[in-house]
Design an enzyme around this catalytic site. Sequence first.
Site, PDB file in Angstrom:
ATOM      1  N   HIS A  48     -14.903   3.611  18.951  1.00 14.82           N
ATOM      2  CA  HIS A  48     -14.611   4.893  19.626  1.00 14.82           C
ATOM      3  C   HIS A  48     -13.141   4.990  20.041  1.00 14.82           C
ATOM      4  O   HIS A  48     -12.598   6.086  20.200  1.00 14.82           O
ATOM      5  CB  HIS A  48     -15.509   5.052  20.864  1.00 14.82           C
ATOM      6  CG  HIS A  48     -15.358   3.948  21.854  1.00 14.82           C
ATOM      7  ND1 HIS A  48     -15.866   2.683  21.645  1.00 14.82           N
ATOM      8  CD2 HIS A  48     -14.709   3.893  23.041  1.00 14.82           C
ATOM      9  CE1 HIS A  48     -15.561   1.905  22.666  1.00 14.82           C
ATOM     10  NE2 HIS A  48     -14.854   2.615  23.527  1.00 14.82           N
ATOM     11  N   GLU A  64      -4.767   0.658   1.120  1.00 16.56           N
ATOM     12  CA  GLU A  64      -5.279  -0.720   1.005  1.00 16.56           C
ATOM     13  C   GLU A  64      -6.605  -0.717   0.233  1.00 16.56           C
ATOM     14  O   GLU A  64      -6.867  -1.611  -0.576  1.00 16.56           O
ATOM     15  CB  GLU A  64      -5.516  -1.332   2.398  1.00 16.56           C
ATOM     16  CG  GLU A  64      -4.264  -1.615   3.198  1.00 16.56           C
ATOM     17  CD  GLU A  64      -3.439  -2.781   2.650  1.00 16.56           C
ATOM     18  OE1 GLU A  64      -3.950  -3.543   1.802  1.00 16.56           O
ATOM     19  OE2 GLU A  64      -2.269  -2.892   3.048  1.00 16.56           O
ATOM     20  N   SER A  78       0.830  -1.218   0.000  1.00 13.46           N
ATOM     21  CA  SER A  78       0.000   0.000   0.000  1.00 13.46           C
ATOM     22  C   SER A  78       0.860   1.262   0.000  1.00 13.46           C
ATOM     23  O   SER A  78       0.352   2.348  -0.283  1.00 13.46           O
ATOM     24  CB  SER A  78      -0.968   0.003   1.193  1.00 13.46           C
ATOM     25  OG  SER A  78      -0.276   0.171   2.418  1.00 13.46           O
ATOM     26  N   HIS A  79       2.157   1.152   0.322  1.00 12.03           N
ATOM     27  CA  HIS A  79       3.028   2.334   0.285  1.00 12.03           C
ATOM     28  C   HIS A  79       4.294   2.077  -0.537  1.00 12.03           C
ATOM     29  O   HIS A  79       5.315   2.730  -0.348  1.00 12.03           O
ATOM     30  CB  HIS A  79       3.325   2.822   1.711  1.00 12.03           C
ATOM     31  CG  HIS A  79       2.096   3.433   2.314  1.00 12.03           C
ATOM     32  ND1 HIS A  79       1.068   2.652   2.815  1.00 12.03           N
ATOM     33  CD2 HIS A  79       1.685   4.723   2.407  1.00 12.03           C
ATOM     34  CE1 HIS A  79       0.084   3.442   3.217  1.00 12.03           C
ATOM     35  NE2 HIS A  79       0.425   4.698   2.978  1.00 12.03           N
TER      36      HIS A  79
HETATM   37  P1  NDP Z   1      -1.604  -3.133   8.820  1.00 13.13           P
HETATM   38  O1  NDP Z   1      -2.956  -3.305   9.424  1.00 13.13           O
HETATM   39  O2  NDP Z   1      -1.264  -3.939   7.632  1.00 13.13           O
HETATM   40  O3  NDP Z   1      -0.463  -3.384   9.916  1.00 13.13           O
HETATM   41  C1  NDP Z   1      -0.423  -2.627  11.076  1.00 13.13           C
HETATM   42  C2  NDP Z   1       0.641  -3.127  12.036  1.00 13.13           C
HETATM   43  O4  NDP Z   1       0.135  -4.274  12.711  1.00 13.13           O
HETATM   44  C3  NDP Z   1       1.963  -3.553  11.395  1.00 13.13           C
HETATM   45  O5  NDP Z   1       3.002  -3.184  12.259  1.00 13.13           O
HETATM   46  C4  NDP Z   1       1.797  -5.066  11.288  1.00 13.13           C
HETATM   47  O6  NDP Z   1       3.031  -5.779  11.255  1.00 13.13           O
HETATM   48  C5  NDP Z   1       1.034  -5.369  12.553  1.00 13.13           C
HETATM   49  N1  NDP Z   1       0.235  -6.596  12.459  1.00 13.13           N
HETATM   50  C6  NDP Z   1      -0.607  -6.953  11.472  1.00 13.13           C
HETATM   51  N2  NDP Z   1      -1.179  -8.142  11.758  1.00 13.13           N
HETATM   52  C7  NDP Z   1      -0.680  -8.529  12.958  1.00 13.13           C
HETATM   53  C8  NDP Z   1      -0.874  -9.684  13.796  1.00 13.13           C
HETATM   54  N3  NDP Z   1      -1.712 -10.659  13.448  1.00 13.13           N
HETATM   55  N4  NDP Z   1      -0.181  -9.763  14.950  1.00 13.13           N
HETATM   56  C9  NDP Z   1       0.674  -8.760  15.327  1.00 13.13           C
HETATM   57  N5  NDP Z   1       0.895  -7.669  14.576  1.00 13.13           N
HETATM   58  C10 NDP Z   1       0.215  -7.545  13.407  1.00 13.13           C
HETATM   59  O7  NDP Z   1      -1.348  -1.593   8.468  1.00 13.13           O
HETATM   60  P2  NDP Z   1      -2.335  -0.416   8.057  1.00 13.13           P
HETATM   61  O8  NDP Z   1      -3.143  -0.768   6.861  1.00 13.13           O
HETATM   62  O9  NDP Z   1      -3.075   0.068   9.247  1.00 13.13           O
HETATM   63  O10 NDP Z   1      -1.232   0.691   7.651  1.00 13.13           O
HETATM   64  C11 NDP Z   1      -0.326   0.419   6.597  1.00 13.13           C
HETATM   65  C12 NDP Z   1       0.650   1.553   6.425  1.00 13.13           C
HETATM   66  O11 NDP Z   1      -0.007   2.710   5.992  1.00 13.13           O
HETATM   67  C13 NDP Z   1       1.449   1.973   7.669  1.00 13.13           C
HETATM   68  O12 NDP Z   1       2.813   1.728   7.383  1.00 13.13           O
HETATM   69  C14 NDP Z   1       1.181   3.457   7.819  1.00 13.13           C
HETATM   70  O13 NDP Z   1       2.294   4.253   8.193  1.00 13.13           O
HETATM   71  C15 NDP Z   1       0.732   3.832   6.429  1.00 13.13           C
HETATM   72  N6  NDP Z   1      -0.139   5.004   6.448  1.00 13.13           N
HETATM   73  C16 NDP Z   1       0.392   6.220   6.116  1.00 13.13           C
HETATM   74  C17 NDP Z   1      -0.415   7.336   6.157  1.00 13.13           C
HETATM   75  C18 NDP Z   1       0.136   8.690   5.897  1.00 13.13           C
HETATM   76  O14 NDP Z   1      -0.604   9.654   6.024  1.00 13.13           O
HETATM   77  N7  NDP Z   1       1.370   8.852   5.545  1.00 13.13           N
HETATM   78  C19 NDP Z   1      -1.846   7.254   6.494  1.00 13.13           C
HETATM   79  C20 NDP Z   1      -2.265   5.934   6.858  1.00 13.13           C
HETATM   80  C21 NDP Z   1      -1.438   4.844   6.815  1.00 13.13           C
HETATM   81  P3  NDP Z   1       3.525  -6.461   9.837  1.00 13.13           P
HETATM   82  O15 NDP Z   1       3.912  -5.301   8.962  1.00 13.13           O
HETATM   83  O16 NDP Z   1       4.667  -7.328  10.223  1.00 13.13           O
HETATM   84  O17 NDP Z   1       2.366  -7.224   9.283  1.00 13.13           O
HETATM   85  O1  PYC Z   2      -2.935   4.970   2.948  1.00 13.39           O
HETATM   86  O2  PYC Z   2      -4.308   6.167   4.179  1.00 13.39           O
HETATM   87  C1  PYC Z   2      -3.291   6.054   3.471  1.00 13.39           C
HETATM   88  C2  PYC Z   2      -2.449   7.236   3.249  1.00 13.39           C
HETATM   89  C3  PYC Z   2      -2.788   8.530   3.370  1.00 13.39           C
HETATM   90  C4  PYC Z   2      -1.674   9.269   3.057  1.00 13.39           C
HETATM   91  C5  PYC Z   2      -0.684   8.396   2.756  1.00 13.39           C
HETATM   92  N1  PYC Z   2      -1.157   7.147   2.888  1.00 13.39           N
END
Ligand code: NDP
Ligand code: PYC
Length: 336
Positions: free
Chosen positions: A230, A189, A47-48
């Site tokens: 929440h 995602e 996703s990134h």
């Molecule tokens: P995920 O839900 O895929 O993962 C979130 C975290 O939980 C990771 O550290 C992951 O480790 C861990 N994890 C997942 N499954 C398990 C499990 N079963 N047991 C233990 N740990 C677990 O990520 P998101 O979709 O929430 O976010 C993805 C990325 O998006 C992030 O890197 C975030 O920084 C980025 N993002 C950036 C934004 C921005 O504005 N720049 C905005 C929103 C998100 P692992 O990687 O090993 O699976």
């Molecule tokens: O995946 O939600 C996201 C996001 C927002 C800005 C960068 N990544």
Amino acid sequence: MNDQVYLSFDALHHLVSAALSGGGLSARHADAVARVIVKAERDQCRSHGLYRIAGVLKTLQGGVAEAEAVPEISHSDDKPIIKVNARGGFSPLAFECGAPLLAEKAGRFGIAAMAINDCVHFSALWPEVEQLAEAGVAALAMCPSNAYVAPAGGIRKLLGTNPLAFAWPCTGGLPYVFDFATSVAARGEVELHRLDNTPLPQGWAIDAEGRPTTDPAAALDGALLTFGAHKGSAVATMIELLAGVLIGDLLSIESSALDNGRLLAPRHGELLIAFAPDAFGAASPAAHTQKLLAEFTAQGARLPSQRRYAARAQSLSRGIGISRENLAKLQQMSSG
Ligand code: NDP
Ligand code: PYC
């Protein structure tokens, strides 16, 4: 036929960096942005990863990001606060410029904080906190994004997908790291589901009328939901306050207003807080950490980042797998 080709980190970084320079980004920004994209692809955080290149170039062409911005650091040697003005450039270069000073101040003062202001932000946060942990300090990072998420109980976009990342150094091993969006899943995602034409899991999003939906297009038009109802809503709000109000930068709704429906990368700030693990005089934080983390594995639980570190190990031994289609696109972009 195997559709994958495998490239070394440096080879893929070279291609991505050349594609970004070809799109008008300065060499320093192209280098830093390519590094976070290739780290994401290497660790199978799609996703990134490579999928973000098009958004970076579109944001540049849309005039929202400054292609040549030189980050400006301000701080006072006797204070633990650092401000990095990204001047409208992409955040990875601003982070790279300020990170060594943040780690140094956290070691010296026990705790230090760095605000990055006026940056364009599209990247995952784990590369940043992991780099700080490798320098020996624990770190928290957070930022708003654009208003893509409804607050718990609400029906309209208000909060960002607001990521929260944390890293804790582990002597002699890889740091403990988690990094998640405060929405059920990152917007990236949802975008990937739309591109792959696959439905979303239940509970990720609502449509423009506030009805639950599994259609990614309807979800992007409507709103994503916070993780843990929440609880995620409160954590996302805290991030708006700390990485928006506190550092004097934009909230997600304000970044969205600036975007004005163009769907470019958000322009706002980021907050990082770093701690020395022995800031309060703990006698043996490394052994104490080990006592806790070893119990996870002992009972069959997995640690956050365990999947990512395993993906990294595979990429480092076999090369980073990318599709032939993506390789052809990158070669074309980097040569033209
Ligand atoms: P995920 O839900 O895929 O993962 C979130 C975290 O939980 C990771 O550290 C992951 O480790 C861990 N994890 C997942 N499954 C398990 C499990 N079963 N047991 C233990 N740990 C677990 O990520 P998101 O979709 O929430 O976010 C993805 C990325 O998006 C992030 O890197 C975030 O920084 C980025 N993002 C950036 C934004 C921005 O504005 N720049 C905005 C929103 C998100 P692992 O990687 O090993 O699976
Ligand atoms: O995946 O939600 C996201 C996001 C927002 C800005 C960068 N990544």
